[in-house]
Scaffold this active site. Structure first.
Site, PDB file in Angstrom:
ATOM      1  N   ASP A  99       8.220  -6.143   4.605  1.00 35.61           N
ATOM      2  CA  ASP A  99       7.803  -5.773   5.903  1.00 35.61           C
ATOM      3  C   ASP A  99       8.917  -4.872   6.356  1.00 35.61           C
ATOM      4  O   ASP A  99      10.246  -5.598   6.402  1.00 35.61           O
ATOM      5  CB  ASP A  99       7.439  -6.673   6.870  1.00 35.61           C
ATOM      6  CG  ASP A  99       6.394  -6.136   7.990  1.00 35.61           C
ATOM      7  OD1 ASP A  99       5.597  -5.381   7.809  1.00 35.61           O
ATOM      8  OD2 ASP A  99       7.094  -6.222   9.105  1.00 35.61           O
ATOM      9  N   GLY A 152       5.936   4.820  -1.681  1.00 35.20           N
ATOM     10  CA  GLY A 152       7.421   4.990  -1.571  1.00 35.20           C
ATOM     11  C   GLY A 152       8.132   3.599  -1.646  1.00 35.20           C
ATOM     12  O   GLY A 152       9.096   3.624  -2.502  1.00 35.20           O
ATOM     13  N   SER A 209       0.758  -1.320   0.078  1.00 39.23           N
ATOM     14  CA  SER A 209       0.072   0.362   0.058  1.00 39.23           C
ATOM     15  C   SER A 209       1.097   1.308  -0.021  1.00 39.23           C
ATOM     16  O   SER A 209       0.270   2.358  -0.046  1.00 39.23           O
ATOM     17  CB  SER A 209      -1.004   0.122   1.281  1.00 39.23           C
ATOM     18  OG  SER A 209      -0.060  -0.042   2.220  1.00 39.23           O
ATOM     19  N   ASN A 210       2.280   0.992  -0.075  1.00 36.38           N
ATOM     20  CA  ASN A 210       3.016   2.233  -0.032  1.00 36.38           C
ATOM     21  C   ASN A 210       3.846   2.477  -1.246  1.00 36.38           C
ATOM     22  O   ASN A 210       4.783   1.854  -1.374  1.00 36.38           O
ATOM     23  CB  ASN A 210       3.971   1.730   1.252  1.00 36.38           C
ATOM     24  CG  ASN A 210       5.351   2.721   1.722  1.00 36.38           C
ATOM     25  OD1 ASN A 210       5.635   3.551   0.862  1.00 36.38           O
ATOM     26  ND2 ASN A 210       5.436   2.623   2.739  1.00 36.38           N
ATOM     27  N   PHE A 258       9.571   8.891   2.597  1.00 35.16           N
ATOM     28  CA  PHE A 258       8.300   8.674   3.267  1.00 35.16           C
ATOM     29  C   PHE A 258       8.658   8.342   4.760  1.00 35.16           C
ATOM     30  O   PHE A 258       9.857   7.870   5.332  1.00 35.16           O
ATOM     31  CB  PHE A 258       7.458   7.826   2.564  1.00 35.16           C
ATOM     32  CG  PHE A 258       8.156   6.268   2.590  1.00 35.16           C
ATOM     33  CD1 PHE A 258       8.094   5.223   3.407  1.00 35.16           C
ATOM     34  CD2 PHE A 258       9.305   5.900   1.464  1.00 35.16           C
ATOM     35  CE1 PHE A 258       8.551   4.122   3.436  1.00 35.16           C
ATOM     36  CE2 PHE A 258       9.666   4.707   1.229  1.00 35.16           C
ATOM     37  CZ  PHE A 258       9.457   3.765   2.407  1.00 35.16           C
ATOM     38  N   TYR A 265       9.833   7.269   8.271  1.00 30.10           N
ATOM     39  CA  TYR A 265      10.789   8.037   9.165  1.00 30.10           C
ATOM     40  C   TYR A 265      11.881   8.647   8.387  1.00 30.10           C
ATOM     41  O   TYR A 265      13.006   9.069   9.084  1.00 30.10           O
ATOM     42  CB  TYR A 265      11.128   7.168   9.982  1.00 30.10           C
ATOM     43  CG  TYR A 265      10.336   6.259  10.957  1.00 30.10           C
ATOM     44  CD1 TYR A 265       9.952   6.806  12.324  1.00 30.10           C
ATOM     45  CD2 TYR A 265       9.440   5.384  10.515  1.00 30.10           C
ATOM     46  CE1 TYR A 265       9.008   6.281  13.185  1.00 30.10           C
ATOM     47  CE2 TYR A 265       8.381   4.596  11.450  1.00 30.10           C
ATOM     48  CZ  TYR A 265       8.206   5.399  12.584  1.00 30.10           C
ATOM     49  OH  TYR A 265       7.312   4.900  13.608  1.00 30.10           O
TER      50      TYR A 265
HETATM   51  P1  ITT Z   1       2.739  -2.360   3.129  1.00 28.47           P
HETATM   52  O1  ITT Z   1       1.700  -2.141   2.570  1.00 28.47           O
HETATM   53  O2  ITT Z   1       4.003  -2.691   2.151  1.00 28.47           O
HETATM   54  O3  ITT Z   1       2.869  -3.109   4.542  1.00 28.47           O
HETATM   55  P2  ITT Z   1       3.584  -0.086   5.026  1.00 28.47           P
HETATM   56  O4  ITT Z   1       3.864   1.408   4.972  1.00 28.47           O
HETATM   57  O5  ITT Z   1       2.314  -0.506   6.038  1.00 28.47           O
HETATM   58  O6  ITT Z   1       3.425  -0.807   3.644  1.00 28.47           O
HETATM   59  P3  ITT Z   1       5.353  -1.383   6.889  1.00 28.47           P
HETATM   60  O7  ITT Z   1       4.507  -1.903   7.635  1.00 28.47           O
HETATM   61  O8  ITT Z   1       6.540  -2.308   6.253  1.00 28.47           O
HETATM   62  O9  ITT Z   1       4.696  -0.748   5.467  1.00 28.47           O
HETATM   63  O10 ITT Z   1       6.230  -0.170   7.460  1.00 28.47           O
HETATM   64  C1  ITT Z   1       6.138   0.231   8.701  1.00 28.47           C
HETATM   65  C2  ITT Z   1       6.604   1.750   9.016  1.00 28.47           C
HETATM   66  O11 ITT Z   1       7.918   1.969   8.557  1.00 28.47           O
HETATM   67  C3  ITT Z   1       5.667   2.693   8.102  1.00 28.47           C
HETATM   68  O12 ITT Z   1       5.359   3.668   8.822  1.00 28.47           O
HETATM   69  C4  ITT Z   1       6.487   3.073   6.868  1.00 28.47           C
HETATM   70  O13 ITT Z   1       6.138   4.385   6.731  1.00 28.47           O
HETATM   71  C5  ITT Z   1       7.981   2.717   7.605  1.00 28.47           C
HETATM   72  N1  ITT Z   1       9.110   2.657   6.889  1.00 28.47           N
HETATM   73  C6  ITT Z   1       9.169   1.396   5.971  1.00 28.47           C
HETATM   74  N2  ITT Z   1      10.201   1.643   5.308  1.00 28.47           N
HETATM   75  C7  ITT Z   1      10.749   2.890   5.466  1.00 28.47           C
HETATM   76  C8  ITT Z   1      11.684   3.447   4.938  1.00 28.47           C
HETATM   77  O14 ITT Z   1      12.467   3.107   3.933  1.00 28.47           O
HETATM   78  N3  ITT Z   1      11.858   4.812   5.326  1.00 28.47           N
HETATM   79  C9  ITT Z   1      11.206   5.442   6.163  1.00 28.47           C
HETATM   80  N4  ITT Z   1       9.967   4.840   6.733  1.00 28.47           N
HETATM   81  C10 ITT Z   1       9.958   3.531   6.171  1.00 28.47           C
END
Ligand code: ITT
Length: 210
Positions: free
Chosen positions: A79, A15, A12-13, A154, A156
């Site tokens: 993840d 980025g 869903s991301n 995106f 952090y």
């Molecule tokens: P999915 O649909 O792929 O699960 P998500 O955004 O829910 O997308 P995660 O659960 O893997 O993804 O991410 C956990 C949190 O960490 C979420 O708030 C992300 O924005 C953040 N995050 C993951 N990868 C990051 C990155 O490379 N830089 C900054 N923040 C990151």
């Protein structure tokens, strides 16, 4: 390569999606977004103590939604989490919830007056390809900045300074620069090497990489 390997990224991301495209498409792979629909609106994440367990569960759910993983079509999930040294890794697997509830400024406030600003990003990529499930891990160590800096990326990114960089946060870097240091860049690199190995020796046994 006979046909381009398409990798359907179930995320869903946006980025994450664009970083995966930057990491894999120049090497002859074709990363595409899985289109969520009313029928399949999101993949619910389980709460577990390890990214790997969450990724494995996401992968199983993704494969059951896509129902089409063949030799030239991989189904991929990922993840990721942000781990603070001072708090024994928290938020880690709770990173999404903490980001939504506290935001990056809330996280900065939790570190007010605390000397230990060490942090890391970790991620686990899971891919289902030709009947096999394979996982790849990446980690990037660094520090939490004093304030949010930069507008790229995106999550952090504005508060994370990788150890091997020039002191910029991920959000001050281009996606290509971030990828050079990042957890995702590292895991994608292992995935790419694996996929290239498969193409070169399609009949050999490719076991789990992590
Ligand atoms: P999915 O649909 O792929 O699960 P998500 O955004 O829910 O997308 P995660 O659960 O893997 O993804 O991410 C956990 C949190 O960490 C979420 O708030 C992300 O924005 C953040 N995050 C993951 N990868 C990051 C990155 O490379 N830089 C900054 N923040 C990151």
């Amino acid at each position: 390569m006979d046909e381009k390997t398409t990798i359907l990224f179930v995320t869903s991301n946006s980025g994450k999606l664009s970083e995966a495209k930057i990491a894999l498409n120049p090497f002859g792979f074709n990363v595409q977004a899985f289109q969520f629909s009313e029928e399949n609106p999101v993949i619910e994440e389980i709460q577990a103590s390890e990214l790997r367990i969450v990724a494995a569960d996401k992968l199983r759910k993704a494969v059951s939604i896509v129902q089409d993983s063949t030799k030239n079509l991989g189904v991929m999930v990922e993840d990721a989490g942000f781990f603070l040294d001072e708090f024994n890794g928290f938020p880690g697997v709770y990173s999404s919830y903490v980001h939504k509830s506290l935001g990056i400024n809330g996280v900065l406030r939790t570190l007010n007056g605390i000397e230990n600003r060490k942090a890391s990003f970790k991620c686990v990529i899971g891919i289902h390809l030709d009947g096999e499930e394979i996982f790849f891990e990446g980690e990037c160590k660094g520090l939490v900045s004093e304030k949010a800096l930069g507008t790229n990326g995106f999550g952090y990114d504005p508060i994370f300074i990788p150890n091997d960089g020039d002191g910029s946060t991920f959000a001050q870097m281009t996606s290509e620069q971030k990828q050079f240091f990042s957890h995702r860049g590292m895991a994608m690199e292992s995935l790419r090497a694996h996929l290239e190995g498969r193409i070169q020796s399609p009949t050999s046994n490719h076991g789990s990489e992590s």
